[in-house]
Design a protein around this motif. Structure first.
Motif, PDB file in Angstrom:
ATOM      1  N   GLU A 147      34.492  61.864 -45.327  1.00 23.61           N
ATOM      2  CA  GLU A 147      35.814  61.142 -45.508  1.00 23.61           C
ATOM      3  C   GLU A 147      35.629  59.806 -45.434  1.00 23.61           C
ATOM      4  N   PRO A 148      34.798  59.021 -44.798  1.00 22.93           N
ATOM      5  CA  PRO A 148      34.598  57.421 -44.821  1.00 22.93           C
ATOM      6  C   PRO A 148      34.401  57.099 -46.463  1.00 22.93           C
ATOM      7  N   VAL A 149      33.819  57.684 -46.974  1.00 24.32           N
ATOM      8  CA  VAL A 149      33.611  57.471 -48.443  1.00 24.32           C
ATOM      9  C   VAL A 149      34.702  57.043 -49.382  1.00 24.32           C
ATOM     10  N   GLY A 150      35.629  57.955 -49.100  1.00 24.84           N
ATOM     11  CA  GLY A 150      37.189  57.785 -49.839  1.00 24.84           C
ATOM     12  C   GLY A 150      37.835  56.827 -49.012  1.00 24.84           C
ATOM     13  N   LEU A 151      37.794  56.829 -47.614  1.00 18.45           N
ATOM     14  CA  LEU A 151      38.446  55.932 -46.980  1.00 18.45           C
ATOM     15  C   LEU A 151      38.084  54.369 -47.173  1.00 18.45           C
ATOM     16  N   MET A 152      36.826  54.264 -47.311  1.00 19.68           N
ATOM     17  CA  MET A 152      36.245  52.720 -47.657  1.00 19.68           C
ATOM     18  C   MET A 152      37.100  52.164 -48.884  1.00 19.68           C
ATOM     19  N   ARG A 153      37.295  52.924 -49.820  1.00 21.18           N
ATOM     20  CA  ARG A 153      37.808  52.429 -51.062  1.00 21.18           C
ATOM     21  C   ARG A 153      39.337  52.174 -50.826  1.00 21.18           C
ATOM     22  N   ARG A 154      39.767  52.826 -49.820  1.00 24.28           N
ATOM     23  CA  ARG A 154      41.256  52.051 -49.473  1.00 24.28           C
ATOM     24  C   ARG A 154      41.288  50.902 -48.467  1.00 24.28           C
ATOM     25  N   ILE A 155      40.557  50.908 -47.458  1.00 33.40           N
ATOM     26  CA  ILE A 155      40.462  49.760 -46.502  1.00 33.40           C
ATOM     27  C   ILE A 155      39.339  48.822 -46.345  1.00 33.40           C
ATOM     28  N   GLY A 156      38.348  49.223 -47.073  1.00 27.75           N
ATOM     29  CA  GLY A 156      36.831  48.505 -47.101  1.00 27.75           C
ATOM     30  C   GLY A 156      36.065  48.980 -45.951  1.00 27.75           C
TER      31      GLY A 156
END
Length: 261
Positions: A147-156
């Motif tokens: 999940e953090p891999v995709g989240l990082m694209r949204r919020i850094g």
């Protein structure tokens, strides 16, 4: 699998070319099991195949939670061979299913762990004031690596690391989610679903050739270096623009007063 076969979600379409997918397991905080994953995957297939659907609303029943991630009280049912294990996100995530029709996600209550699969690949995310976002993996002794891999694209990187490493100790409020770009709007709970549908209907009224091409070009650019992304985008404009512009010429859309935000 058709919409009438669904037991863990609801799938509905409306004349304004919007499909609505509703997570419907509020008794377990809309946590997903294998059946829900398979049904969500089937719903994305329906969206993709239906020429009368131009946009999607993704929402969830109940007030306590949008989604609590994987239902840990029942086995997911992975194959015995560890190398054949499947990521539930493959079924839950629209872009993994190559669905390029825009998705508006409406979040209320708790949104944790595997719920980020939905947020990470939605095109617009809005939430109600009481919504909270956190990742419970590390608190349960589990690696948070998908999940953090995709989240990082949204919020850094910085915000993603803080969420992933804080576990249950810290929850991102709706106000903070808006500030860091996890959501784009905070709407009273009573009007949350209506606002999500309004956004989706506005998108759905536009030529689907244009909106799908835009979604695909932007998301696929994340996997490419800048110049390669620009070259790919040029291909998509050459493919999609003649189709979308022809539709506008044949059916000129109404011109509502632009909103300010």
């Amino acid at each position: 699998m058709s919409g009438s076969d669904f037991r863990t979600i609801r799938y509905e379409t409306s004349p304004d070319r919007v499909a609505t997918i509703t997570l419907a397991r509020p008794e377990v905080l809309n946590a997903f099991d294998r059946r829900m994953c398979e049904e969500v995957g089937a719903a994305w297939a329906l969206v993709k195949a239906d020429p009368e659907v131009n946009a999607v609303v993704l929402r969830a029943e109940g007030d306590r939670a949008f989604c609590a991630g994987l239902d840990t009280k029942k086995p997911y049912g992975q194959p015995d061979d560890v190398w054949n294990h499947e990521d539930p996100g493959e079924l839950l995530s629209p872009k993994w299913q190559k669905v390029w029709k825009p998705v508006v996600c409406a979040v209320q209550g708790i949104c944790t762990a595997g719920a980020f699969y939905f947020l990470n690949e939605a095109d617009i995310v809005i939430c109600s004031p009481e919504a909270t976002f956190f990742d419970s993996h590390v608190s349960a002794g589990m690696v948070s690596a998908l999940e953090p891999v995709g989240l990082m694209r949204r919020i850094g990187l910085a915000q993603t690391l803080r969420i992933a490493l804080s576990g249950n100790d810290e929850r991102v409020t709706a106000e903070t989610a808006l500030a860091i770009g996890l959501v784009t709007e905070v709407v009273d709970r009573a009007g949350l679903w209506a606002r999500a549908h309004e956004l989706a209907a506005g998108i759905a009224a536009k030529p689907s050739a244009a909106t799908q091409g835009t979604v695909r070009a932007i998301w696929e650019s994340l996997d490419r270096p800048y110049r390669a992304a620009m070259e790919q985008g040029l291909i998509y404009t050459r493919l999609g623009n003649p189709l979308g512009m022809a539709e506008v010429a044949e059916h000129p859309p109404a011109r509502p007063e632009p909103r300010l935000r």
